[in-house]
Design an enzyme around this catalytic site. Structure first.
Site, PDB file in Angstrom:
ATOM      1  CG  HIS A  31      -2.552 -44.057  73.567  1.00 51.28           C
ATOM      2  ND1 HIS A  31      -2.520 -44.670  75.292  1.00 51.28           N
ATOM      3  CD2 HIS A  31      -4.163 -44.103  74.674  1.00 51.28           C
ATOM      4  CE1 HIS A  31      -3.279 -45.483  75.724  1.00 51.28           C
ATOM      5  NE2 HIS A  31      -4.429 -45.018  75.918  1.00 51.28           N
ATOM      6  CD  GLU A  73      -3.940 -40.570  68.821  1.00 53.65           C
ATOM      7  OE1 GLU A  73      -4.809 -39.732  68.150  1.00 53.65           O
ATOM      8  OE2 GLU A  73      -3.748 -40.206  70.102  1.00 53.65           O
ATOM      9  CD  GLU A  95       1.135 -44.570  74.988  1.00 51.34           C
ATOM     10  OE1 GLU A  95       0.040 -44.131  75.435  1.00 51.34           O
ATOM     11  OE2 GLU A  95       0.607 -46.078  74.576  1.00 51.34           O
ATOM     12  N   GLY A 129      -3.750 -40.117  49.005  1.00 53.56           N
ATOM     13  CA  GLY A 129      -4.874 -39.447  48.143  1.00 53.56           C
ATOM     14  C   GLY A 129      -5.919 -39.175  49.468  1.00 53.56           C
ATOM     15  CG  HIS A 132      -7.979 -41.162  41.485  1.00 58.12           C
ATOM     16  ND1 HIS A 132      -8.231 -39.548  41.722  1.00 58.12           N
ATOM     17  CD2 HIS A 132      -9.866 -41.599  41.864  1.00 58.12           C
ATOM     18  CE1 HIS A 132      -9.417 -39.963  42.613  1.00 58.12           C
ATOM     19  NE2 HIS A 132     -10.026 -40.622  42.606  1.00 58.12           N
TER      20      HIS A 132
HETATM   21  N1  TZD Z   1     -11.605 -38.491  53.291  1.00 58.81           N
HETATM   22  C1  TZD Z   1      -9.917 -38.283  53.371  1.00 58.81           C
HETATM   23  C2  TZD Z   1      -9.692 -38.768  54.680  1.00 58.81           C
HETATM   24  N2  TZD Z   1      -9.490 -38.164  51.965  1.00 58.81           N
HETATM   25  C3  TZD Z   1     -10.131 -38.321  51.580  1.00 58.81           C
HETATM   26  N3  TZD Z   1      -9.633 -38.345  49.903  1.00 58.81           N
HETATM   27  C4  TZD Z   1     -11.336 -37.975  51.404  1.00 58.81           C
HETATM   28  C5  TZD Z   1     -12.712 -37.964  52.791  1.00 58.81           C
HETATM   29  C6  TZD Z   1     -12.266 -37.252  50.190  1.00 58.81           C
HETATM   30  N4  TZD Z   1     -11.937 -36.096  49.173  1.00 58.81           N
HETATM   31  C7  TZD Z   1     -11.152 -36.090  47.670  1.00 58.81           C
HETATM   32  O1  TZD Z   1     -10.783 -37.258  47.375  1.00 58.81           O
HETATM   33  S1  TZD Z   1     -10.771 -34.427  47.648  1.00 58.81           S
HETATM   34  C8  TZD Z   1     -11.717 -34.616  48.483  1.00 58.81           C
HETATM   35  C9  TZD Z   1     -12.857 -35.329  48.885  1.00 58.81           C
HETATM   36  C10 TZD Z   1     -13.837 -35.056  50.466  1.00 58.81           C
HETATM   37  C11 TZD Z   1     -12.382 -32.411  49.235  1.00 58.81           C
HETATM   38  C12 TZD Z   1     -11.582 -31.510  49.181  1.00 58.81           C
HETATM   39  O2  TZD Z   1     -12.109 -30.756  48.845  1.00 58.81           O
HETATM   40  P1  TZD Z   1     -11.013 -29.619  49.441  1.00 58.81           P
HETATM   41  O3  TZD Z   1     -10.288 -29.295  47.953  1.00 58.81           O
HETATM   42  O4  TZD Z   1     -11.891 -28.424  49.488  1.00 58.81           O
HETATM   43  O5  TZD Z   1      -9.542 -29.668  49.869  1.00 58.81           O
HETATM   44  P2  TZD Z   1     -10.509 -28.893  46.576  1.00 58.81           P
HETATM   45  O6  TZD Z   1      -9.813 -28.227  45.751  1.00 58.81           O
HETATM   46  O7  TZD Z   1     -11.813 -27.856  46.655  1.00 58.81           O
HETATM   47  O8  TZD Z   1     -10.854 -30.100  45.907  1.00 58.81           O
END
Ligand code: TZD
Ligand code: CA
Length: 529
Positions: free
Chosen positions: A70, A47, A28, A401, A281
């Site tokens: 990249h 990224e 780049e 999500g 969902h």
């Molecule tokens: N990896 C990625 C990139 N996206 C996802 N959605 C997930 C894993 C799976 N995932 C969910 O769908 S919700 C969640 C995960 C790991 C928990 C997030 O925990 P948090 O929030 O602490 O941010 P809460 O309020 O405790 O659920």
């Protein structure tokens, strides 16, 4: 001679793309060589963060954003973030450097082998120009493709020996091209739609992210008021299309097949605008729609219309269609819906703070035009219930999500919106996927308030495990993360909150600051469903 380099910068400038979100590599450097002074380079350290920032910037500004990644490894790192940009219809022009043309076939280090295939299926179009002089025209095509409905990301791979070539004759015609759509419903279509709405006994409106993206919120309010109809936000909402304390507002629909058909039972006409039908969902199979209901879908995305399992659809410009509809609809004689009641505040447990009380404090103290970037997964409903959002562009959530959007998008939204305060509400799990955005926030002096709701666990997954009837314990807790130390390491001032009073004080101070602040709030886990 005009070089490809000069033509590309001229085209970017004339297209309003003078902010470059990037993370560079050797491929780049010839593009970044002697960057004109009116361009701004916003460096992200990963990224996924680069694309997340650009996504937030494009969504909040309403205009496309330019990204420079990249080659293969950089593009690969960006793919998770691209899932969100794809589903939020975010116009992103993503460029990536490529090895010099003569060494791609040899698979020299940093070659992007099959470069155009790599980002698919998460881009509308992907190209590597056949010859150097075609780079400016291909960029022009990329920009127009990203901006045409349905908007979305595009990808352009550029070998690094192209930049000093002559850009040829045609490139001077590219800078002032205007490519427009004019997708209004015909008079007949509009009359038919309005007649169906007027004759319905109990219509309901379901609004999606593209109502907010096209700034059609006011037209939606007018239509709801003229119809005296309740308004739901389409499930898995990435944006807020309707003022949440308007008497017609009912909340966000649940995201399961039976959940939706149950909620909509009794409505003879369901008008869905600017959302897929539907973004389900959790799998709870059953009737898609009560047999007495008719569904009409207005979308600018032909694929959304075609893949819906039920209902009729009009593929059209959302803002124009809603404005035309608002103009022709007469006022209904039905009684206006009554404002819904906000659920009572739950009791606190021990020393931990409840997410609900955090949201009540935000609602009380934050400016009423604050922008919320939400990536706290178990507390989504509580936030929608308790935090009033009344202006367009007040809410962003990862559209597919895919976690890792929240922190970077908050930085991008704030960069695009200097006259409103951005508050990022992040789970302690989610925050880690885009954590290096804190560094960019500090360097660029972007005054986002990052609030981490730290319950030590992947709360939403715990609720989901219950819903699925499983007993999962493995891989669900995330103890032992000190977000204040991490934030300070990246140059962001941070405070661990000790009480609700402390939170109020720290939040008020953070909202006055000209630089970012992170507030880590130890919270209880609440059920996501
Ligand atoms: N990896 C990625 C990139 N996206 C996802 N959605 C997930 C894993 C799976 N995932 C969910 O769908 S919700 C969640 C995960 C790991 C928990 C997030 O925990 P948090 O929030 O602490 O941010 P809460 O309020 O405790 O659920
Ligand atoms: Ca959590």
């Amino acid at each position: 001679m005009t070089t490809v380099h000069a033509s590309v910068y001229e085209l970017l400038r004339s297209s309003g793309l003078t902010t470059i979100f990037g993370n560079p590599g050797s491929n780049e450097l010839p593009f970044l060589d002697s960057m004109p002074a009116d361009f701004r380079y916003v460096l992200g350290l990963h990224e996924g963060v680069v694309v997340g920032m650009a996504d937030g910037f494009a969504q909040a500004s309403g205009h496309a954003a330019f990204v420079n990644l990249h080659a293969a490894a950089g593009t690969g790192n960006a793919m998770g973030a691209l899932t969100n940009a794809w589903y939020s219809h975010t116009p992103l022009i993503i460029s990536a450097g490529q090895q010099v043309r003569s060494m791609i076939g040899l698979e020299a280090m940093l070659s992007n082998v099959e470069a155009t295939a790599l980002p698919r299926p998460l881009v509308k179009w992907s190209t590597e120009p056949a010859l150097p002089s075609d780079v400016p025209r291909a960029l022009s095509q990329a920009i127009h493709t990203a901006n045409l409905d349905p908007r979305g990301p595009v990808y352009l791979s550029i070998p690094y020996d192209d930049w000093q070539h002559d850009s040829g004759e045609i490139s001077k015609h590219l800078t002032d091209r205007v490519v427009q759509t004019a997708g209004c419903p015909s008079t007949d279509q509009l009359e038919a739609l309005s007649a169906v709405l007027v004759s319905a006994q109990n219509p309901v409106l379901i609004l999606g992210p593209d109502v907010d993206a096209t700034r059609s919120n006011d037209a939606a309010v007018l239509i709801a008021e003229k119809l005296s109809a309740p308004v739901w936000v389409a499930p898995s909402a990435p944006r807020c299309p309707f003022p949440t304390r308007h008497p017609c507002f009912r909340g966000v629909l649940p995201a399961s097949i039976v959940g939706i058909s149950r909620q909509l039972e009794g409505h003879d006409l369901i008008l869905v605008v600017g959302a897929p039908v539907f973004r389900y969902h959790q799998f709870e199979p059953g009737e898609y729609l009560a047999s007495s209901s008719r569904l009409i879908h207005i979308t600018s995305d032909g694929s959304e219309a075609a893949r819906a399992p039920m209902g009729d659809a009009i593929v059209a410009d959302i803002q124009q269609t809603l404005r035309m509809l608002a103009d022709v609809l007469p006022n209904s004689t039905r009684e206006q819906p009554k404002s819904r009641v906000i659920p009572p505040l739950p009791e606190a447990e021990g020393d931990l703070i409840t997410p609900e009380s955090v949201f009540d404090v935000l609602n009380e103290i934050a400016p009423d035009d604050a922008i919320y970037v939400n990536e706290s997964t178990s507390t989504v409903s509580a936030l929608w219930d308790r935090v009033e959002m009344k202006y367009p562009g007040s809410y962003y959530f990862p559209a597919s999500g895919g976690l890792g959007f929240g922190m970077p998008a908050a930085v991008g939204v704030q960069l695009a919106t200097s006259d409103r305060r951005v508050i990022a509400v992040l789970g302690d799990g989610s925050a880690n996927y885009g954590i290096t955005a804190l560094w960019t926030a500090a360097q660029e002096r972007v005054p986002v308030v990052f609030i981490i709701l730290n319950n030590g666990t992947y709360g939403a997954l715990r609720a989901f495990a219950k819903l699925l009837g499983t007993e999962v314990d493995a891989g669900l807790d995330v103890p032992g993360i000190d977000f204040c130390s991490i934030a300070e390491g990246y140059g962001v001032s941070a405070h661990k909150i000790t009480s609700l009073e402390d939170f109020k004080d720290r939040l008020s101070t953070a909202l006055q600051a000209e630089t970012p602040t992170l507030l880590e709030v130890p919270t209880v886990t609440i059920s996501a469903f």
